[in-house]
Design a protein around this motif. Structure first.
Motif, mmCIF file in Angstrom:
data_model
loop_
_atom_site.group_PDB
_atom_site.id
_atom_site.type_symbol
_atom_site.label_atom_id
_atom_site.label_comp_id
_atom_site.label_asym_id
_atom_site.label_seq_id
_atom_site.Cartn_x
_atom_site.Cartn_y
_atom_site.Cartn_z
ATOM 1 N N ALA A 66 -13.108 -3.758 -6.939
ATOM 2 C CA ALA A 66 -13.124 -3.355 -8.346
ATOM 3 C C ALA A 66 -12.700 -1.902 -8.549
ATOM 4 O O ALA A 66 -12.795 -1.382 -9.661
ATOM 5 C CB ALA A 66 -14.527 -3.563 -8.934
ATOM 6 N N VAL A 67 -12.232 -1.249 -7.498
ATOM 7 C CA VAL A 67 -11.882 0.169 -7.607
ATOM 8 C C VAL A 67 -10.695 0.339 -8.556
ATOM 9 O O VAL A 67 -9.777 -0.480 -8.589
ATOM 10 C CB VAL A 67 -11.585 0.768 -6.216
ATOM 11 C CG1 VAL A 67 -10.291 0.230 -5.627
ATOM 12 C CG2 VAL A 67 -11.570 2.291 -6.274
ATOM 13 N N GLN A 68 -10.766 1.399 -9.351
ATOM 14 C CA GLN A 68 -9.697 1.680 -10.311
ATOM 15 C C GLN A 68 -8.912 2.941 -9.955
ATOM 16 O O GLN A 68 -7.721 3.052 -10.274
ATOM 17 C CB GLN A 68 -10.295 1.839 -11.712
ATOM 18 C CG GLN A 68 -11.003 0.595 -12.221
ATOM 19 C CD GLN A 68 -11.693 0.848 -13.546
ATOM 20 O OE1 GLN A 68 -11.094 1.386 -14.477
ATOM 21 N NE2 GLN A 68 -12.957 0.474 -13.639
ATOM 22 N N VAL A 69 -9.598 3.899 -9.316
ATOM 23 C CA VAL A 69 -8.948 5.162 -8.951
ATOM 24 C C VAL A 69 -9.330 5.530 -7.526
ATOM 25 O O VAL A 69 -10.508 5.463 -7.151
ATOM 26 C CB VAL A 69 -9.363 6.314 -9.898
ATOM 27 C CG1 VAL A 69 -8.727 7.647 -9.451
ATOM 28 C CG2 VAL A 69 -8.977 6.000 -11.337
ATOM 29 N N VAL A 70 -8.337 5.906 -6.724
ATOM 30 C CA VAL A 70 -8.563 6.500 -5.405
ATOM 31 C C VAL A 70 -8.046 7.930 -5.489
ATOM 32 O O VAL A 70 -6.867 8.164 -5.771
ATOM 33 C CB VAL A 70 -7.839 5.716 -4.288
ATOM 34 C CG1 VAL A 70 -7.973 6.445 -2.949
ATOM 35 C CG2 VAL A 70 -8.390 4.301 -4.186
ATOM 36 N N GLN A 71 -8.939 8.891 -5.246
ATOM 37 C CA GLN A 71 -8.629 10.304 -5.416
ATOM 38 C C GLN A 71 -8.701 10.999 -4.056
ATOM 39 O O GLN A 71 -9.746 11.021 -3.414
ATOM 40 C CB GLN A 71 -9.641 10.950 -6.380
ATOM 41 C CG GLN A 71 -9.572 12.464 -6.472
ATOM 42 C CD GLN A 71 -8.361 12.926 -7.252
ATOM 43 O OE1 GLN A 71 -8.175 12.570 -8.412
ATOM 44 N NE2 GLN A 71 -7.517 13.731 -6.617
#
Length: 316
Positions: A66-71
């Motif tokens: 469900a991840v939306q952003v990888v920073q």
């Protein structure tokens, strides 16, 4: 029955240490340890642990459905790229533009000055109680070529400006015009390299730059030129560089190497006219304040449903 959207944020710092984080998100501390702080499937925003390597960076990605952003907290994204295919479509990958420019540019300039002015020999002389006076090159009147003219390349030129260089030449993936003048495309390197006294590498590592500094690149550099690498070790063909260093034709100042960490016994340690620092371009007191400001800003935008900054790519 509908499932509540994921709202966990995985941070490599304790949330209470970051001013300005928005409410309404659940902050989990994870800095690459064996145990995860929560179910990765509940993570919506993943901040990659800093300087922990690709294995750590990629490890939880397959379970982050469900991840939306990888920073990332680095300017480069090469350490997370091996895991991008594991992510669902639509995940935004963001880098740390604005965090490392000051520190990396400082180190680039320090490596140039230390190498030209003979600081390694001075340190050895101090250890041996020897007064090693002599006549050393100056940065003044030198021609400097910056290969990789992004935000770090720009910051390097900012710091070169007071040193009375004969000229600073800029190279990036494609030609353009910057506030300081023309930026040449990589295809121009064969014509530009023979004119440079100092070549500074600040390019990202990607398929087009891996091994960029190989036998042909190095052969085009003028005799006695200094190669400075604050990019990634794999941008340089180590064997080809060693051949040039051992012949005495070129000099090098390297913050990154391939392999890295450089193992004991590797010939690069003792190559002539070579200065090595242990990948500390971004590891300074300037890192934490800038990294925390970046995360507070990114998460504030994320929580408000606004576009995040520093977008590098979106998975498909």
């Amino acid at each position: 029955m509908t499932t509540a959207p994921a709202k966990d944020v995985w941070l490599p710092f304790a949330a209470e240490e970051i001013d300005g984080l928005p409410e309404g998100l659940d902050y989990r501390f994870w800095d690459g340890g064996r145990e995860y702080p929560a179910d990765p499937d509940d993570c919506a925003f993943y901040v990659v642990p800093y300087m922990k390597g690709s294995e750590v960076a990629v490890r939880p990605l397959e379970a982050m459905k469900a991840v939306q952003v990888v920073q990332t907290l680095s300017a480069g994204i090469d350490h997370v790229q091996p895991g991008l295919a594991l992510l669902p479509a639509g995940v935004r990958l963001c880098n740390a533009r604005g965090v490392h420019e000051a520190s990396t540019a400082e180190l680039a300039l320090a490596l140039v000055l230390a190498s030209l002015r003979g600081f390694p020999g001075f340190v050895r002389g101090q250890d041996a109680e020897e007064w090693r006076s002599g006549f050393y090159p100056a940065l003044a009147d030198k021609s400097v070529l910056v290969v990789g003219y992004g935000s770090i390349g720009e910051a390097i030129e900012d710091r070169l400006e007071p040193f009375e260089c004969a000229r600073v030449v800029r190279v990036a993936r494609s030609a353009r015009t910057s506030a300081r003048g023309p930026v040449h495309a990589m295809e121009a390197l064969p014509e530009l390299l023979p004119e440079a006294d100092v070549v500074i590498l600040s390019t990202p590592l990607n398929p087009s730059t891996r091994g960029l500094v190989g036998p042909g690149f190095l052969a085009a550099m003028r005799d006695g030129a200094l190669l400075v690498n604050v990019a990634r070790g794999a941008v340089v063909d180590t064997g080809a560089l060693l051949a040039e260093l051992e012949s005495g034709r070129l000099r090098a100042a390297l913050d990154v190497t391939d392999p890295e960490p450089l193992p004991a016994g590797h010939p690069l340690w003792h190559a002539p006219h070579t200065l090595i620092s242990p990948h500390v371009g971004g590891s300074t007191s300037a890192f934490l304040p800038r990294a925390k400001r970046l995360l507070a800003g990114q998460l504030t935008r994320f929580a408000a449903g606004e576009p995040v900054g520093n977008l590098v790519l979106t998975t498909d």
